[in-house]
Design a protein around this motif. Structure first.
Motif, PDB file in Angstrom:
ATOM      1  N   ASP A   7      -5.262  -5.039  -4.142  1.00 21.15           N
ATOM      2  CA  ASP A   7      -4.408  -5.258  -2.726  1.00 21.15           C
ATOM      3  C   ASP A   7      -3.619  -6.744  -3.195  1.00 21.15           C
ATOM      4  OD1 ASP A   7      -2.433  -5.349  -0.822  1.00 21.15           O
ATOM      5  OD2 ASP A   7      -4.275  -5.296   0.495  1.00 21.15           O
ATOM      6  N   GLN A  16       5.318  -2.766  -3.048  1.00 22.46           N
ATOM      7  CA  GLN A  16       4.649  -1.667  -2.454  1.00 22.46           C
ATOM      8  C   GLN A  16       2.587  -2.423  -3.645  1.00 22.46           C
ATOM      9  OE1 GLN A  16       4.719   2.687  -3.100  1.00 22.46           O
ATOM     10  NE2 GLN A  16       5.576   2.293  -1.318  1.00 22.46           N
ATOM     11  N   THR A  61      -9.342   0.191  -2.162  1.00 26.56           N
ATOM     12  CA  THR A  61      -8.477  -0.889  -0.979  1.00 26.56           C
ATOM     13  C   THR A  61      -7.914   1.344  -0.504  1.00 26.56           C
ATOM     14  OG1 THR A  61      -6.400   0.037  -2.821  1.00 26.56           O
ATOM     15  CG2 THR A  61      -7.587  -1.961  -2.755  1.00 26.56           C
ATOM     16  N   ARG A  63      -6.103   3.213  -1.619  1.00 21.87           N
ATOM     17  CA  ARG A  63      -3.985   3.670  -2.204  1.00 21.87           C
ATOM     18  C   ARG A  63      -4.321   4.578  -2.753  1.00 21.87           C
ATOM     19  NH1 ARG A  63      -3.643  -1.807  -0.132  1.00 21.87           N
ATOM     20  NH2 ARG A  63      -2.948  -2.065   2.699  1.00 21.87           N
ATOM     21  N   GLU A  85      -2.641   4.474   3.014  1.00 18.00           N
ATOM     22  CA  GLU A  85      -3.971   3.769   4.340  1.00 18.00           C
ATOM     23  C   GLU A  85      -5.013   5.224   3.698  1.00 18.00           C
ATOM     24  OE1 GLU A  85      -4.230   0.728   4.670  1.00 18.00           O
ATOM     25  OE2 GLU A  85      -2.388  -0.207   3.866  1.00 18.00           O
ATOM     26  N   ALA A  86      -6.261   4.818   3.647  1.00 18.43           N
ATOM     27  CA  ALA A  86      -7.657   5.447   3.872  1.00 18.43           C
ATOM     28  C   ALA A  86      -7.013   7.265   3.545  1.00 18.43           C
ATOM     29  CB  ALA A  86      -7.970   5.228   5.229  1.00 18.43           C
TER      30      ALA A  86
END
Length: 173
Positions: A7, A16, A61, A63, A85-86
């Motif tokens: 991250d 990003q 993460t 991603r 996300e997720a």
């Protein structure tokens, strides 16, 4: 070089999560999960076909490996980042497996071609400074080359399902 992410955001381009290449074999940020393309169901244990679109989701993460028409920070090629996300992102997370034969074979080299922009997932020699000193830039290149071959080094490999085994080895009488 291993496909790596954590991250850390880029200082330019899309902002990003960064995707880089590292040499260290023991870094937990270099693990990715192979999943079906966006909005598709992929049964665990189903072999990946050459030419099939997939997503690669970063385990740490959640991603997805992603690309879009932003310039990469160092080389000016197409940026590759991690997005969503997720495990949920968008159609720009889809990559086509380019390999010889019918299926992606465990010990073989493959290429990943971005399904929307046609660039190949590549790593050349450009290295970052702070905060990810020494890590190599991963980017999208328009042409295939020796810089865009990838190979799975470790992981959990699922045995093909019984249905697949019967389909693959079935012979007509």
């Amino acid at each position: 070089v291993r496909l790596h992410s954590h991250d850390v955001r880029y200082g330019s381009g899309s902002g990003q999560q960064s995707v880089t290449g590292v040499s260290a074999a023991d870094d937990g940020n270099s693990y990715w999960r192979v999943r079906g393309r966006t909005a598709a169901v992929c049964q665990r244990g189903t072999p990946v076909r050459c030419g099939q679109a997939i997503r690669l989701t970063h385990l740490g993460t959640g991603r997805n490996l992603h690309s879009h028409r932003f310039a990469s920070p160092l080389s000016g090629n197409q940026e590759v980042s991690a997005f969503g996300e997720a495990g949920e992102g968008d159609y720009l997370d889809d990559w086509t497996v380019v390999c010889s034969g019918t299926y992606w074979v465990r010990d073989s080299e493959v290429r990943f071609q971005h399904a929307s922009t046609d660039v190949f997932l590549s790593v050349t020699g450009e290295q970052y400074g702070r905060p990810i000193h020494g890590q190599k830039e991963v980017h999208g290149m328009a042409a295939s080359s020796q810089n865009n071959y990838w190979k799975v080094m470790e992981g959990i490999f699922m045995q093909p399902s019984e249905v697949f085994k019967a389909e693959r080895y079935h012979a007509e009488l």
